[in-house]
Design a protein around this motif. Structure first.
Motif, PDB file in Angstrom:
ATOM      1  N   GLU A  64       0.833  -1.216   0.000  1.00 49.90           N
ATOM      2  CA  GLU A  64       0.000   0.000   0.000  1.00 49.90           C
ATOM      3  C   GLU A  64       0.863   1.260   0.000  1.00 49.90           C
ATOM      4  N   LYS A  65       1.934   1.217   0.742  1.00 52.26           N
ATOM      5  CA  LYS A  65       2.866   2.362   0.793  1.00 52.26           C
ATOM      6  C   LYS A  65       3.460   2.621  -0.602  1.00 52.26           C
ATOM      7  N   ALA A 111       2.130   1.774  -3.426  1.00 54.34           N
ATOM      8  CA  ALA A 111       1.048   2.205  -4.315  1.00 54.34           C
ATOM      9  C   ALA A 111       0.740   3.693  -4.165  1.00 54.34           C
ATOM     10  N   ASN A 112       0.995   4.243  -2.995  1.00 51.00           N
ATOM     11  CA  ASN A 112       0.671   5.650  -2.724  1.00 51.00           C
ATOM     12  C   ASN A 112       1.797   6.613  -3.069  1.00 51.00           C
ATOM     13  N   GLU A 113       2.930   6.091  -3.491  1.00 47.40           N
ATOM     14  CA  GLU A 113       4.058   6.967  -3.812  1.00 47.40           C
ATOM     15  C   GLU A 113       3.918   7.525  -5.226  1.00 47.40           C
ATOM     16  N   GLU A 162       4.224   8.156  -8.982  1.00 51.84           N
ATOM     17  CA  GLU A 162       4.504   7.146 -10.004  1.00 51.84           C
ATOM     18  C   GLU A 162       5.924   7.242 -10.552  1.00 51.84           C
ATOM     19  N   ARG A 196      -9.070  -5.353   0.305  1.00 47.51           N
ATOM     20  CA  ARG A 196      -9.166  -3.926   0.625  1.00 47.51           C
ATOM     21  C   ARG A 196      -9.271  -3.124  -0.665  1.00 47.51           C
ATOM     22  N   GLU A 197      -9.932  -1.979  -0.577  1.00 43.38           N
ATOM     23  CA  GLU A 197     -10.067  -1.099  -1.740  1.00 43.38           C
ATOM     24  C   GLU A 197      -8.696  -0.657  -2.253  1.00 43.38           C
ATOM     25  N   SER A 198      -7.747  -0.423  -1.332  1.00 38.32           N
ATOM     26  CA  SER A 198      -6.415   0.058  -1.730  1.00 38.32           C
ATOM     27  C   SER A 198      -5.689  -0.975  -2.597  1.00 38.32           C
ATOM     28  N   LYS A 257      -7.404  -1.160  -6.042  1.00 35.76           N
ATOM     29  CA  LYS A 257      -7.000  -0.016  -6.867  1.00 35.76           C
ATOM     30  C   LYS A 257      -5.574  -0.214  -7.403  1.00 35.76           C
ATOM     31  N   PHE A 258      -4.680  -0.730  -6.545  1.00 40.81           N
ATOM     32  CA  PHE A 258      -3.292  -0.950  -6.965  1.00 40.81           C
ATOM     33  C   PHE A 258      -3.222  -1.920  -8.147  1.00 40.81           C
ATOM     34  N   ASP A 271      -4.703  -0.309 -11.256  1.00 41.41           N
ATOM     35  CA  ASP A 271      -3.766   0.679 -11.819  1.00 41.41           C
ATOM     36  C   ASP A 271      -2.653  -0.013 -12.601  1.00 41.41           C
TER      37      ASP A 271
END
Length: 431
Positions: A358-359, A361-363, A365, A397-399, A402-403, A406
């Motif tokens: 998750e970490k 994925a949030n960085e 691109e 999880r939604e996260s 989404k990852f 994407d």
């Protein structure tokens, strides 16, 4: 002549399609140039090197160089023995060109390799009898041994299992090379041994008693970090060659690898391959990796906490290498334990692994390499495949959804999209 040879080399390198109409006269001129003064001969070597690389005939039945292959090797060997071959890197150029010819040769040249291998082993054996009266003599010997090792690697890769009849002799020579007190020779010899292990597979086990001390020496050579890095790569080669036969050696190897990770003075470039190496070890020894699991997973967690300052692009490269190594380690560990029905041992660490994905994925691109994204998607798929419904709450999880989405929709490489599609499929089965 010098600039003409260099220009022809550039044409062979950058515009190979333009030379087909002139191939015969061009090759004849380059062969004649090999007998010229050192600078001209060195550039002619380079031109032949580029010509061989550009033809890309390695998997074809025949090619334009096939009728000339034996002559080229013969002339280049003569060049390497010229009295003035130490000038203008001529000997280095000659041997590098020989390696390129071997690597790129079409299939109809294979018959020649059976003669070349013992001939190059003879040359290596002769270096041990060289008279050493000065430092220049020693440096000359070491350079020649390194060049011969590199050619033997090319022959080993090309001949594959056909080298087996010569393997005892090869290992005898390699063990003798390890007794030289020189890091560059140790590095080249480790590469040659790793190459031999790849083609020998389980049959390499008979050499481990004699090779083991030099492997451990290489892993402990943290001051000569390039030797250490090559030794780490050889551990991976051995894992793939010996599989569960590695279990006899892994206690001392894992101990040294963990010490190296904690060594603040070891060049940081060695640390990502070390992390990846834990995955290789786990895949080889399967459930027997359990005894290392707690300490290795703790080390991987520490590594995953590494941060870099914004804008330091050199450190971003290192961070991506580190993360790629972490994901390769997790993948190998999960798959290795699963193959011995011990995947449940990973359950305790699943929360942290998913949080790290998750970490990532949030960085931004631009900060994350495609290989890291692929590794993250692969680990998610491995967790789903190995632990099933026990990690459903984490992976649905939604996260994470989404990852994976994407990965499939972004400008990811085809390989990354394939891994993400597989992970999505495995997660969907958890419902």
């Amino acid at each position: 002549k010098d600039t003409t040879a260099w220009t022809l080399g550039r044409i062979c390198q950058l515009h190979p399609a333009t030379i087909s109409a002139y191939f015969g006269p061009l090759l004849q001129s380059l062969i004649e140039g090999l007998r010229d003064e050192t600078k001209v001969a060195s550039n002619c070597c380079w031109a032949i090197y580029n010509l061989a690389e550009s033809l890309e005939t390695a998997e074809k039945e025949t090619g334009p160089l096939s009728p000339h292959f034996e002559l080229l090797i013969s002339v280049l060997l003569q060049v390497s023995e010229r009295e003035d071959s130490s000038e203008d890197n001529l000997r280095l150029s000659a041997y590098e060109t020989i390696s390129a010819l071997i690597t790129t040769a079409p299939i109809d040249c294979d018959r020649i390799f059976d003669q070349l291998l013992p001939a190059f082993l003879d040359r290596l054996d002769r270096t041990f009898a060289m008279q050493i009266l000065s430092q220049d003599d020693r440096e000359n010997q070491i350079e020649l041994q390194g060049l011969l090792c590199a050619v033997l690697q090319s022959l080993t890769r090309r001949m594959n299992a056909k080298v087996k009849p010569q393997a005892d002799r090869m290992m005898t020579s390699y063990i003798q090379l390890f007794q030289q007190k020189n890091s560059s020779i140790h590095e080249e010899t480790l590469l040659a041994v790793g190459c031999l292990a790849n083609v020998m597979e389980r049959d390499f086990e008979k050499y481990m008693l004699h090779f083991r001390p030099y492997l451990l020496l290489g892993l402990n050579s943290w001051e000569e970090y390039s030797v250490c890095q090559v030794a780490v790569g050889v551990v991976g080669d051995l894992c793939r060659a010996l599989n569960d036969g590695m279990a006899y050696y892994t206690d001392e190897i894992v101990t040294i690898l963990l010490q190296n990770l904690q060594n603040a003075t070891l060049n940081r470039s060695v640390k990502p391959p070390i992390l990846s190496c834990f995955g290789d070890i786990a895949l080889a020894i399967s459930g027997q990796f359990e005894k290392y699991l707690t300490v290795v997973m703790s080390m991987l967690q520490q590594a995953s906490a590494t941060e870099v300052e914004d804008g330091d692009y050199e450190l971003y490269d290192y961070l991506n290498q580190l993360r790629e190594g972490i994901f390769e380690a997790w993948t190998g560990i999960i798959q290795g334990l699963r193959s011995d029905n011990k995947a449940q041992l990973i359950l305790h660490h699943a929360d942290y692994i998913v949080a790290f994905v998750e970490k990532i994925a949030n960085e931004p691109e631009d900060n994350v390499e495609d290989t890291v994204i692929r590794g993250a998607a692969g680990v998610i798929g491995d967790l789903a495949h190995s632990l099933g419904s026990k990690v459903r709450h984490l992976l649905q999880r939604e996260s994470i959804h989404k990852f994976i989405t994407d990965c499939l929709n972004n400008d990811s490489s085809p390989q990354t999209k394939d891994v993400a599609a597989w992970a999505k499929q495995v997660i969907a089965k958890l419902q």
